[in-house]
Scaffold this active site. Sequence first.
Site, mmCIF file in Angstrom:
data_model
loop_
_atom_site.group_PDB
_atom_site.id
_atom_site.type_symbol
_atom_site.label_atom_id
_atom_site.label_comp_id
_atom_site.label_asym_id
_atom_site.label_seq_id
_atom_site.Cartn_x
_atom_site.Cartn_y
_atom_site.Cartn_z
ATOM 1 N N LYS A 86 -3.519 -8.579 3.044
ATOM 2 C CA LYS A 86 -3.408 -9.721 2.121
ATOM 3 C C LYS A 86 -4.266 -10.903 2.574
ATOM 4 C CE LYS A 86 -1.645 -9.974 -0.958
ATOM 5 N NZ LYS A 86 -2.426 -9.664 -2.196
ATOM 6 N N GLN A 136 4.174 -13.500 -2.240
ATOM 7 C CA GLN A 136 4.941 -12.324 -1.787
ATOM 8 C C GLN A 136 5.829 -12.672 -0.592
ATOM 9 O OE1 GLN A 136 1.730 -12.308 -2.650
ATOM 10 N NE2 GLN A 136 1.065 -10.338 -3.464
ATOM 11 N N ALA A 148 0.804 -1.234 0.000
ATOM 12 C CA ALA A 148 0.000 0.000 0.000
ATOM 13 C C ALA A 148 0.839 1.288 0.000
ATOM 14 C CB ALA A 148 -0.972 -0.038 1.174
ATOM 15 N N ARG A 184 -5.587 0.130 -8.516
ATOM 16 C CA ARG A 184 -5.935 -0.922 -7.539
ATOM 17 C C ARG A 184 -6.893 -0.313 -6.520
ATOM 18 N NH1 ARG A 184 -1.281 -4.577 -4.966
ATOM 19 N NH2 ARG A 184 -2.961 -6.124 -4.877
ATOM 20 N N ASP A 192 -3.581 -2.760 4.290
ATOM 21 C CA ASP A 192 -3.869 -1.972 3.081
ATOM 22 C C ASP A 192 -4.854 -0.861 3.372
ATOM 23 O OD1 ASP A 192 -2.852 -4.669 1.946
ATOM 24 O OD2 ASP A 192 -2.712 -3.172 0.344
HETATM 25 O O1 MRU Z 1 -1.108 -7.473 -3.198
HETATM 26 P P1 MRU Z 1 0.014 -6.832 -2.446
HETATM 27 O O2 MRU Z 1 1.305 -7.549 -2.556
HETATM 28 O O3 MRU Z 1 0.157 -5.350 -2.796
HETATM 29 O O4 MRU Z 1 -0.435 -6.878 -0.918
HETATM 30 C C1 MRU Z 1 0.335 -6.213 0.036
HETATM 31 C C2 MRU Z 1 -0.133 -6.361 1.424
HETATM 32 O O5 MRU Z 1 -1.157 -6.941 1.693
HETATM 33 C C3 MRU Z 1 0.677 -5.673 2.472
HETATM 34 O O6 MRU Z 1 0.622 -6.360 3.689
HETATM 35 C C4 MRU Z 1 0.146 -4.239 2.689
HETATM 36 O O7 MRU Z 1 0.015 -3.559 1.483
HETATM 37 C C5 MRU Z 1 1.018 -3.466 3.601
HETATM 38 S S1 MRU Z 1 2.589 -3.093 2.893
HETATM 39 C C6 MRU Z 1 3.413 -2.125 4.013
#
Ligand code: MRU
Length: 354
Positions: A250, A198, A50, A91, A239
């Site tokens: 996530k 990830q 995010a 997004r 997020d």
């Molecule tokens: O789909 P992604 O890889 O963008 O998802 C990211 C996450 O869910 C992270 O935990 C969240 O964005 C926090 S990042 C500091």
Amino acid sequence: MDIEAVRWAESGQALEIIDQTRLPEAEIRLQLDSAEATAEAIGSLRVRGAPAIGIAAALAYAVEAARAAPAGKAALRERLPRVYDVLVSARPTGVNLRWALDRMRGVAEGMPDAGAEAIAERLRAEATCILEEDRAMCRRIGQFGLPLLPENARVLTHCNAGALATGGIGTALAPIYMAHEAGQGVQVFADETRPLLQGSRLTAWELHRAGIAVTLVADVVAADLMRRGMIDLVIVGADRVAANGDVANKVGTYALSVLAKHHGIPFYVALPTSTLDTRCATGAGIPIEERAADEVRRGFGTLTAPSDVPVYAPAFDVTPAANITALITDAGVLFPPFDRAIAGLAADTETEPA
Ligand code: MRU
């Protein structure tokens, strides 16, 4: 921290990202010189997390302003709303994207009498500020989170909320980097994070490279680790956090929170205040992105399911506030009741001098 997920390109005419879809196989930097290219990079997760997508969008907005400025103020004023729309729709769930773009738009709109070049220059400064503020917020999250980690803490994390997801040392990983920096032992268990991995591609990569003890586990191992008493605490990122403390993060985060509660393990969520969205009363109001079916059916190019089987592929889920021990923010650690703690924080931020 030698990882810079997003930064200005040397030319100053573009932003530069690490293409996270290529990690850990290759560390490749991409230059993005338009809103469209940046939106594509955000949508395809070349840049993700995010805070990082908010920063990328802010830099792209400034790049577009600089490109339009030589054609004059009318051209600039015509281009910027389109730039905003292209980027904001890249997004839906991470609120930092809209937060950063609203901030950029506010700056442009706050200069009605300025010339195009002056506006573009000011936007560049604002984007740099968003990047640098995020770096500082990460460190503050680390400082506030550090006392929550016992000596030789065994921490479970999910997805990647580290340097690759922010402008600094991450959010969930910030207290871990700081514990390591302080010479306090720390052992991380990184969930692989199905379906796009990830955790294994990014979190394991960045922690391993930093010399932090990290053990990769398939998502389904978390319950067993907890039952065996091998996890002291869970820390994840966010997020979007609603006014009542519900957290979108996530997909899989909710399941971990249930497991942690069942086993009496503290469950922490780390976030910069730019991830709070008090316009969402509860998690039910948070839009949840759905990803393409083939990310599950043929992840990384290999067919792992019937090619036309229906798939449900939400990118995020909502963890209810009741499952969260504390929110670790750059403004301090918030404990339940979160609605009151968040309202207090929002009021403080509003009255803070500029
Ligand atoms: O789909 P992604 O890889 O963008 O998802 C990211 C996450 O869910 C992270 O935990 C969240 O964005 C926090 S990042 C500091």
